[in-house]
Write a protein that holds these residues in place. Sequence first.
Motif, PDB file in Angstrom:
ATOM      1  N   ARG A  38       0.834  -1.209   0.000  1.00 40.81           N
ATOM      2  CA  ARG A  38       0.000   0.000   0.000  1.00 40.81           C
ATOM      3  C   ARG A  38       0.866   1.256   0.000  1.00 40.81           C
ATOM      4  O   ARG A  38       0.618   2.194  -0.776  1.00 40.81           O
ATOM      5  CB  ARG A  38      -0.928  -0.011   1.215  1.00 40.81           C
ATOM      6  CG  ARG A  38      -1.891   1.179   1.257  1.00 40.81           C
ATOM      7  CD  ARG A  38      -2.834   1.088   2.433  1.00 40.81           C
ATOM      8  NE  ARG A  38      -2.130   1.094   3.707  1.00 40.81           N
ATOM      9  CZ  ARG A  38      -2.001   0.034   4.507  1.00 40.81           C
ATOM     10  NH1 ARG A  38      -2.503  -1.136   4.156  1.00 40.81           N
ATOM     11  NH2 ARG A  38      -1.347   0.120   5.650  1.00 40.81           N
ATOM     12  N   ARG A  39       1.888   1.296   0.836  1.00 41.43           N
ATOM     13  CA  ARG A  39       2.727   2.497   0.916  1.00 41.43           C
ATOM     14  C   ARG A  39       3.517   2.726  -0.376  1.00 41.43           C
ATOM     15  O   ARG A  39       3.730   3.875  -0.779  1.00 41.43           O
ATOM     16  CB  ARG A  39       3.676   2.384   2.115  1.00 41.43           C
ATOM     17  CG  ARG A  39       2.973   2.616   3.446  1.00 41.43           C
ATOM     18  CD  ARG A  39       3.968   2.726   4.581  1.00 41.43           C
ATOM     19  NE  ARG A  39       4.585   1.436   4.885  1.00 41.43           N
ATOM     20  CZ  ARG A  39       4.041   0.507   5.671  1.00 41.43           C
ATOM     21  NH1 ARG A  39       2.845   0.726   6.206  1.00 41.43           N
ATOM     22  NH2 ARG A  39       4.670  -0.621   5.913  1.00 41.43           N
ATOM     23  N   THR A  51       2.552   1.959  -3.468  1.00 37.46           N
ATOM     24  CA  THR A  51       1.648   2.522  -4.474  1.00 37.46           C
ATOM     25  C   THR A  51       1.207   3.928  -4.089  1.00 37.46           C
ATOM     26  O   THR A  51       1.039   4.791  -4.956  1.00 37.46           O
ATOM     27  CB  THR A  51       0.436   1.585  -4.673  1.00 37.46           C
ATOM     28  OG1 THR A  51       0.916   0.305  -5.117  1.00 37.46           O
ATOM     29  CG2 THR A  51      -0.539   2.141  -5.690  1.00 37.46           C
ATOM     30  N   GLU A  52       1.032   4.187  -2.807  1.00 39.34           N
ATOM     31  CA  GLU A  52       0.715   5.553  -2.371  1.00 39.34           C
ATOM     32  C   GLU A  52       1.822   6.518  -2.782  1.00 39.34           C
ATOM     33  O   GLU A  52       1.540   7.669  -3.156  1.00 39.34           O
ATOM     34  CB  GLU A  52       0.517   5.574  -0.857  1.00 39.34           C
ATOM     35  CG  GLU A  52      -0.787   4.945  -0.394  1.00 39.34           C
ATOM     36  CD  GLU A  52      -0.876   4.813   1.114  1.00 39.34           C
ATOM     37  OE1 GLU A  52      -1.988   4.558   1.630  1.00 39.34           O
ATOM     38  OE2 GLU A  52       0.181   4.960   1.791  1.00 39.34           O
ATOM     39  N   HIS A  53       3.062   6.072  -2.721  1.00 37.29           N
ATOM     40  CA  HIS A  53       4.184   6.919  -3.155  1.00 37.29           C
ATOM     41  C   HIS A  53       4.060   7.256  -4.638  1.00 37.29           C
ATOM     42  O   HIS A  53       4.222   8.422  -5.033  1.00 37.29           O
ATOM     43  CB  HIS A  53       5.503   6.202  -2.887  1.00 37.29           C
ATOM     44  CG  HIS A  53       6.670   6.799  -3.599  1.00 37.29           C
ATOM     45  ND1 HIS A  53       7.144   8.076  -3.337  1.00 37.29           N
ATOM     46  CD2 HIS A  53       7.464   6.299  -4.601  1.00 37.29           C
ATOM     47  CE1 HIS A  53       8.175   8.334  -4.122  1.00 37.29           C
ATOM     48  NE2 HIS A  53       8.378   7.278  -4.907  1.00 37.29           N
ATOM     49  N   ILE A  78       1.349   7.248  -6.451  1.00 38.76           N
ATOM     50  CA  ILE A  78       0.179   8.118  -6.626  1.00 38.76           C
ATOM     51  C   ILE A  78       0.520   9.547  -6.225  1.00 38.76           C
ATOM     52  O   ILE A  78       0.105  10.512  -6.885  1.00 38.76           O
ATOM     53  CB  ILE A  78      -1.007   7.572  -5.804  1.00 38.76           C
ATOM     54  CG1 ILE A  78      -1.501   6.252  -6.419  1.00 38.76           C
ATOM     55  CG2 ILE A  78      -2.145   8.589  -5.744  1.00 38.76           C
ATOM     56  CD1 ILE A  78      -2.520   5.523  -5.555  1.00 38.76           C
ATOM     57  N   SER A  79       1.301   9.705  -5.166  1.00 34.66           N
ATOM     58  CA  SER A  79       1.677  11.050  -4.725  1.00 34.66           C
ATOM     59  C   SER A  79       2.533  11.774  -5.760  1.00 34.66           C
ATOM     60  O   SER A  79       2.548  13.010  -5.813  1.00 34.66           O
ATOM     61  CB  SER A  79       2.439  10.982  -3.393  1.00 34.66           C
ATOM     62  OG  SER A  79       3.745  10.450  -3.571  1.00 34.66           O
ATOM     63  N   HIS A 123      -1.553  -2.912  -2.802  1.00 30.60           N
ATOM     64  CA  HIS A 123      -1.491  -2.083  -4.015  1.00 30.60           C
ATOM     65  C   HIS A 123      -2.878  -1.609  -4.424  1.00 30.60           C
ATOM     66  O   HIS A 123      -3.108  -0.410  -4.675  1.00 30.60           O
ATOM     67  CB  HIS A 123      -0.845  -2.910  -5.131  1.00 30.60           C
ATOM     68  CG  HIS A 123      -0.999  -2.352  -6.501  1.00 30.60           C
ATOM     69  ND1 HIS A 123      -0.327  -1.228  -6.939  1.00 30.60           N
ATOM     70  CD2 HIS A 123      -1.765  -2.769  -7.559  1.00 30.60           C
ATOM     71  CE1 HIS A 123      -0.668  -0.982  -8.202  1.00 30.60           C
ATOM     72  NE2 HIS A 123      -1.526  -1.892  -8.596  1.00 30.60           N
ATOM     73  N   GLU A 154      -5.641  -1.510  -2.620  1.00 28.29           N
ATOM     74  CA  GLU A 154      -6.245  -0.639  -1.600  1.00 28.29           C
ATOM     75  C   GLU A 154      -5.831   0.809  -1.828  1.00 28.29           C
ATOM     76  O   GLU A 154      -6.664   1.732  -1.717  1.00 28.29           O
ATOM     77  CB  GLU A 154      -5.813  -1.087  -0.207  1.00 28.29           C
ATOM     78  CG  GLU A 154      -6.480  -2.357   0.293  1.00 28.29           C
ATOM     79  CD  GLU A 154      -5.863  -2.848   1.596  1.00 28.29           C
ATOM     80  OE1 GLU A 154      -4.997  -2.131   2.154  1.00 28.29           O
ATOM     81  OE2 GLU A 154      -6.227  -3.949   2.044  1.00 28.29           O
ATOM     82  N   ALA A 155      -4.568   1.028  -2.140  1.00 25.14           N
ATOM     83  CA  ALA A 155      -4.078   2.387  -2.374  1.00 25.14           C
ATOM     84  C   ALA A 155      -4.713   2.989  -3.624  1.00 25.14           C
ATOM     85  O   ALA A 155      -5.092   4.173  -3.634  1.00 25.14           O
ATOM     86  CB  ALA A 155      -2.557   2.373  -2.510  1.00 25.14           C
ATOM     87  N   ALA A 193      -8.396   3.867  -2.810  1.00 20.20           N
ATOM     88  CA  ALA A 193      -8.487   5.015  -1.897  1.00 20.20           C
ATOM     89  C   ALA A 193      -8.242   6.325  -2.638  1.00 20.20           C
ATOM     90  O   ALA A 193      -8.819   7.361  -2.290  1.00 20.20           O
ATOM     91  CB  ALA A 193      -7.481   4.858  -0.763  1.00 20.20           C
ATOM     92  N   ALA A 194      -7.395   6.267  -3.677  1.00 22.56           N
ATOM     93  CA  ALA A 194      -7.085   7.476  -4.439  1.00 22.56           C
ATOM     94  C   ALA A 194      -8.037   7.690  -5.603  1.00 22.56           C
ATOM     95  O   ALA A 194      -7.940   8.702  -6.311  1.00 22.56           O
ATOM     96  CB  ALA A 194      -5.655   7.403  -4.966  1.00 22.56           C
TER      97      ALA A 194
END
Length: 363
Positions: A186-187, A189-191, A193-194, A219, A221-222, A225-226
Motif C-alpha cells: 500500500r505504501r 503505491t501511495e508513493h 500516486i503522490s 497495491h 487498496e491504495a 483510496a485514491a
Amino acid sequence: MTVTLADVAARARVSPATVSRVLNGNYPVAASTRERVLRAVDDLDYVLNGPASSLAAATSDLVGILVNDIADPFFGIMAGAAQTQIGGPGDGSGRAGGEKLAVICNTGGSPERELTYLTLLQRQRAAAVVLTGGAVEDPAHQTAIAAKLAKLADAGTRIVFCGRPPLPEGDALVAALAFDNRGGGRRLTEHLISLGHRRIGYVAGPPERTTTRHRLEGHREALRAAGAVEEGGTAEGAEAEDRLTVHGPYDRRSGYEATLELLRRAPDVTAIVAANDTVALGACAAVRDQGMRIPQDISVAGFDDLPFSVDAVPALTTVRLPLFEAGARAGRLAMGKENPPPGGLATIAAELMIRGSTAAPRG
C-alpha cells in the motif's frame, strides 16, 4: 580405535551421565565441569553418535530450514541468518556441546516437496523446523501441513514460521514472524500516486501464494483510496484491475515477459510495480528494450530491498523487509533462546525506500 563416551568420562574424571548431559545440553552442569568435559572431547576427538542419541532423547541435533529457492537472496538471507543462531553457542570455541546441525531444504516452491521434507525431518526427530516465505493458499495443502506440524510438535520439535502468516490451525507453532506485505504494498503505491501516477501496472507473483495476495491487496487498496480505479466490487473496477495485473513466478524472466504484456495491454501506463526486486530487474530490462527510459518515461518499483537493488541503474525504489533480522530471530526462537511474541504472532514492519527509479510522470 573408536573413542567412547566412557573414554571421555575417564579423561574428564566425571561419570558417563555427566558427559551425556554436557553434550546434549539438557541438564544444568557446573561451568568448570562442562569445561573439563569439552576439553576431553577435543583432546580425544570424540564424535557423538547422532542417530543413537536421537533415539535416546526426544529430539536430535538436526534443525530443518525450508526455503523455496536457496539461490534467491530473499530466502538465502533468511536461511543464513537463522543458521547463525542455530549452529552453536557463539562462544567461538568450536567445541561440541549445545550445537545443532542446520539443514537447508530447498522445496522449489512445490507443496508436495514441502510435505516430503517435513516427513523426513519428523523421521529424524528434528529439534526444530523453520519454514520461510509465503504459504500456498490451498485448503487441502494447509490441512496436510497443519497435521504434519502437529505431529512434529507432539514429538518435541519447535516450529517457527519466518516471513509467512500462521495457518488457520496454528496451535503447533512456537511463533510466526509475518512481514507486513499488505502495508508495504500500500505504501509503495501511495508513493507513486503522490508523484502523480494513475495508470500503474502490476507484475504479481504466483496467485496461490500468501505473499502475492497480500502485496497485491495493498497495491489495490491504495489505488481505490485514491480513486485511480473504481471500487473492486464493480465489474468495471475488477476488469481494470485484472487488465493492469499480470501474474508469474518470482524471477527475472517473469518480470521481463509480464512487463511486455502489460505494455501491450495498456501502452499508457506510467509506472510498473513488481512483485519483488528480482522481478523488477526483468521489468527494467523490458522497458529499456522498448526504447523507454527509467524514470523519465516510466517508473519501476520493486519489493524486499535485496542487496542488488541499490546498485541497479537507476537505484530501485522498493520496500525494505528486514530479512536478516527476521531470520536471526527465527533461529533464536527455534533454539529456545528467545521468548515467543505475545500470542505467538509478530508482524514485522516494512519500510519504503525511495530511490531513482521512480519520478513524476511526464506531462
